[in-house]
Scaffold this motif. Structure first.
Motif, PDB file in Angstrom:
ATOM      1  N   UNK A   1       8.027 -27.151  14.750  1.00  0.00           N
ATOM      2  CA  UNK A   1       7.214 -27.314  15.972  1.00  0.00           C
ATOM      3  C   UNK A   1       5.727 -27.104  15.698  1.00  0.00           C
ATOM      4  N   UNK A   2       5.424 -26.186  14.770  1.00  0.00           N
ATOM      5  CA  UNK A   2       4.020 -25.866  14.472  1.00  0.00           C
ATOM      6  C   UNK A   2       3.830 -25.767  12.960  1.00  0.00           C
ATOM      7  N   UNK A   3       3.344 -26.858  12.342  1.00  0.00           N
ATOM      8  CA  UNK A   3       3.177 -26.869  10.886  1.00  0.00           C
ATOM      9  C   UNK A   3       2.260 -25.756  10.371  1.00  0.00           C
ATOM     10  N   UNK A   4       1.446 -25.166  11.254  1.00  0.00           N
ATOM     11  CA  UNK A   4       0.573 -24.056  10.851  1.00  0.00           C
ATOM     12  C   UNK A   4       1.286 -22.701  10.878  1.00  0.00           C
ATOM     13  N   UNK A   5       2.476 -22.687  11.460  1.00  0.00           N
ATOM     14  CA  UNK A   5       3.202 -21.416  11.621  1.00  0.00           C
ATOM     15  C   UNK A   5       3.353 -20.633  10.302  1.00  0.00           C
ATOM     16  N   UNK A   6       3.709 -21.297   9.179  1.00  0.00           N
ATOM     17  CA  UNK A   6       3.870 -20.525   7.940  1.00  0.00           C
ATOM     18  C   UNK A   6       2.611 -19.762   7.518  1.00  0.00           C
ATOM     19  N   UNK A   7       1.443 -20.291   7.881  1.00  0.00           N
ATOM     20  CA  UNK A   7       0.201 -19.606   7.517  1.00  0.00           C
ATOM     21  C   UNK A   7      -0.195 -18.545   8.542  1.00  0.00           C
ATOM     22  N   UNK A   8       0.251 -18.719   9.778  1.00  0.00           N
ATOM     23  CA  UNK A   8      -0.130 -17.766  10.834  1.00  0.00           C
ATOM     24  C   UNK A   8       0.754 -16.521  10.849  1.00  0.00           C
ATOM     25  N   UNK A   9       1.995 -16.694  10.410  1.00  0.00           N
ATOM     26  CA  UNK A   9       2.906 -15.544  10.427  1.00  0.00           C
ATOM     27  C   UNK A   9       2.529 -14.640   9.248  1.00  0.00           C
TER      28      UNK A   9
ATOM     29  N   UNK B   1      16.607 -23.728   3.655  1.00  0.00           N
ATOM     30  CA  UNK B   1      15.790 -24.435   2.658  1.00  0.00           C
ATOM     31  C   UNK B   1      14.397 -24.752   3.210  1.00  0.00           C
ATOM     32  N   UNK B   2      14.325 -25.093   4.497  1.00  0.00           N
ATOM     33  CA  UNK B   2      13.017 -25.348   5.140  1.00  0.00           C
ATOM     34  C   UNK B   2      12.162 -24.080   5.077  1.00  0.00           C
ATOM     35  N   UNK B   3      12.774 -22.939   5.405  1.00  0.00           N
ATOM     36  CA  UNK B   3      12.017 -21.679   5.451  1.00  0.00           C
ATOM     37  C   UNK B   3      11.586 -21.259   4.043  1.00  0.00           C
ATOM     38  N   UNK B   4      12.509 -21.315   3.090  1.00  0.00           N
ATOM     39  CA  UNK B   4      12.190 -20.873   1.719  1.00  0.00           C
ATOM     40  C   UNK B   4      11.085 -21.715   1.064  1.00  0.00           C
ATOM     41  N   UNK B   5      10.944 -22.965   1.478  1.00  0.00           N
ATOM     42  CA  UNK B   5       9.941 -23.841   0.855  1.00  0.00           C
ATOM     43  C   UNK B   5       8.719 -24.060   1.750  1.00  0.00           C
ATOM     44  N   UNK B   6       8.578 -23.236   2.808  1.00  0.00           N
ATOM     45  CA  UNK B   6       7.537 -23.475   3.826  1.00  0.00           C
ATOM     46  C   UNK B   6       6.149 -22.996   3.412  1.00  0.00           C
ATOM     47  N   UNK B   7       6.088 -22.103   2.408  1.00  0.00           N
ATOM     48  CA  UNK B   7       4.787 -21.551   2.034  1.00  0.00           C
ATOM     49  C   UNK B   7       4.453 -20.261   2.748  1.00  0.00           C
ATOM     50  N   UNK B   8       5.361 -19.776   3.598  1.00  0.00           N
ATOM     51  CA  UNK B   8       5.162 -18.459   4.220  1.00  0.00           C
ATOM     52  C   UNK B   8       5.235 -17.374   3.149  1.00  0.00           C
ATOM     53  N   UNK B   9       4.680 -16.204   3.489  1.00  0.00           N
ATOM     54  CA  UNK B   9       4.848 -15.024   2.634  1.00  0.00           C
ATOM     55  C   UNK B   9       6.265 -14.517   2.892  1.00  0.00           C
ATOM     56  N   UNK B  10       7.154 -14.754   1.922  1.00  0.00           N
ATOM     57  CA  UNK B  10       8.583 -14.474   2.135  1.00  0.00           C
ATOM     58  C   UNK B  10       9.088 -13.431   1.158  1.00  0.00           C
ATOM     59  N   UNK B  11       9.911 -12.538   1.690  1.00  0.00           N
ATOM     60  CA  UNK B  11      10.606 -11.567   0.861  1.00  0.00           C
ATOM     61  C   UNK B  11      12.084 -11.684   1.203  1.00  0.00           C
ATOM     62  N   UNK B  12      12.904 -12.056   0.224  1.00  0.00           N
ATOM     63  CA  UNK B  12      14.340 -12.222   0.454  1.00  0.00           C
ATOM     64  C   UNK B  12      15.091 -11.005  -0.071  1.00  0.00           C
ATOM     65  N   UNK B  13      15.917 -10.437   0.788  1.00  0.00           N
ATOM     66  CA  UNK B  13      16.743  -9.290   0.416  1.00  0.00           C
ATOM     67  C   UNK B  13      18.191  -9.778   0.457  1.00  0.00           C
ATOM     68  N   UNK B  14      18.774 -10.001  -0.717  1.00  0.00           N
ATOM     69  CA  UNK B  14      20.110 -10.593  -0.797  1.00  0.00           C
ATOM     70  C   UNK B  14      21.203  -9.549  -0.952  1.00  0.00           C
TER      71      UNK B  14
END
Length: 323
Positions: A143-151, A183-196
């Motif tokens: 919905x908002x391509x800027x979201x990954x940078x704003x979050x 897959x969308x979220x992991x490749x979005x460019x957001x600052x992501x930390x995955x805890x598996x």
């Protein structure tokens, strides 16, 4: 005396769920953070029930001031054959206690709109702790391509890195719930930390810990003792263990205090079809491949590799027993 550091603003994207309930209570008793909203998703239960349970848990905590936004009822590809883990959490998601209907109600905004709204309101300041399938976050990104940078950051409870999954040998439950969204979220460019689950399976609440909670007069400790029976039985049968994994509280505490875990960085892709659907594959980016591939030029994310398990259990216990 300097000013106290600003509390980190957190949205919990959740499918409550017994360990979600523990994570929400731990969050509400964590002075380092401010819970600014809950968004709901299917997973342990269907989305409608997840919303009801989220409202109920906030009512138990006397925090009905915190908004609850209802999330998607279907996957990002409109799949409605959802995997619901009622055999782990009980038919009502909270250990078959059949609690009364909560008095509060959800907000008018959808979870994706709520996430976008808060990311715009507090750019760079919001951490989302995602405890279920990643549909709401993928929708926000679409919905908002800027979201990954704003979050600010997304802490994902999900994936099984270099270990077997918990739905089948390939896949962990939250990623398997909506692999396309993941897959969308992991490749979005957001600052992501995955805890598996390679990490969360090291963090166990034992029978002895449960006994200690049972002797506490604290409201949260008393409540979780009521709901943990079903969860303990499931772990006993599925894993032959005397205790339960603290998946959700571990991910929540990774957002509160990142030093409780250590991390590696690389690219994560999610398999979206076939018998390994839901598999999270980590590329350490050490090799330059000769051919073009689906991994090139994808943003790196952080993946947890070790956890200070006794410290995490101690924090969970302390915060649940806080009067």
């Amino acid at each position: 005396m300097g000013e106290a550091p600003a509390r980190k603003k957190i949205i919990i994207d959740t499918d409550p769920g017994i360990d979600d309930a523990l994570a929400i209570f731990v969050a509400l008793n964590s002075p380092e953070i401010e819970v600014v909203g809950l968004t709901t998703i299917y997973g342990n239960v269907y989305t409608t029930l997840a919303t009801r349970n989220a409202l109920h848990l906030l009512e138990v905590a006397e925090r009905s001031d915190i908004p609850v936004a209802e999330g998607s009822h279907v996957t990002i590809t409109n799949g409605n054959k959802l995997r619901i883990a009622d055999f782990v959490h009980g038919a009502d998601g909270l250990g078959n206690q059949n609690f009364p209907t909560p008095r509060g109600s959800k907000v008018d905004q959808s979870a994706a709109d709520f996430l976008i709204h808060l990311a715009n309101l507090y750019p760079g300041e919001i951490t989302v702790v995602a405890l279920g399938p990643l549909t709401n976050l993928a929708l926000a990104i679409q919905l908002d391509p800027e979201f990954p940078r704003k979050i600010g950051q997304i802490v994902i409870l999900g994936g099984a890195f270099s270990v077997n999954g918990n739905v089948n040998p390939a896949a962990e439950a939250n990623i398997f719930g909506d692999p396309d969204a993941a897959d969308i979220v992991f490749t979005s460019g957001s600052d992501i930390l995955a805890v598996g689950i390679n990490v969360t399976h090291q963090v166990v609440l034992t029978d002895e810990d449960l006994n200690q909670l049972a002797h506490s007069k604290a409201k949260f400790a008393q409540y979780v003792c009521k709901i943990l029976g079903v969860y303990f039985s499931y772990h006993h049968e599925a894993y032959s263990m005397q205790g339960v994994y603290l998946h959700d509280p571990t991910a929540l505490l990774a957002a509160v205090d990142p030093s409780l875990l250590t991390y590696t960085e690389g690219v994560v892709r999610v398999q979206t079809s076939g018998i390994t659907r839901g598999l999270t594959l980590f590329d350490n980016c050490k090799k330059k491949y000769g051919e073009l591939n689906e991994w090139l030029h994808k943003p790196k994310v952080k993946v947890a590799v070790t956890v200070a398990a006794p410290a995490v259990v101690r924090l969970v216990m302390d915060r649940l027993m806080q009067e």
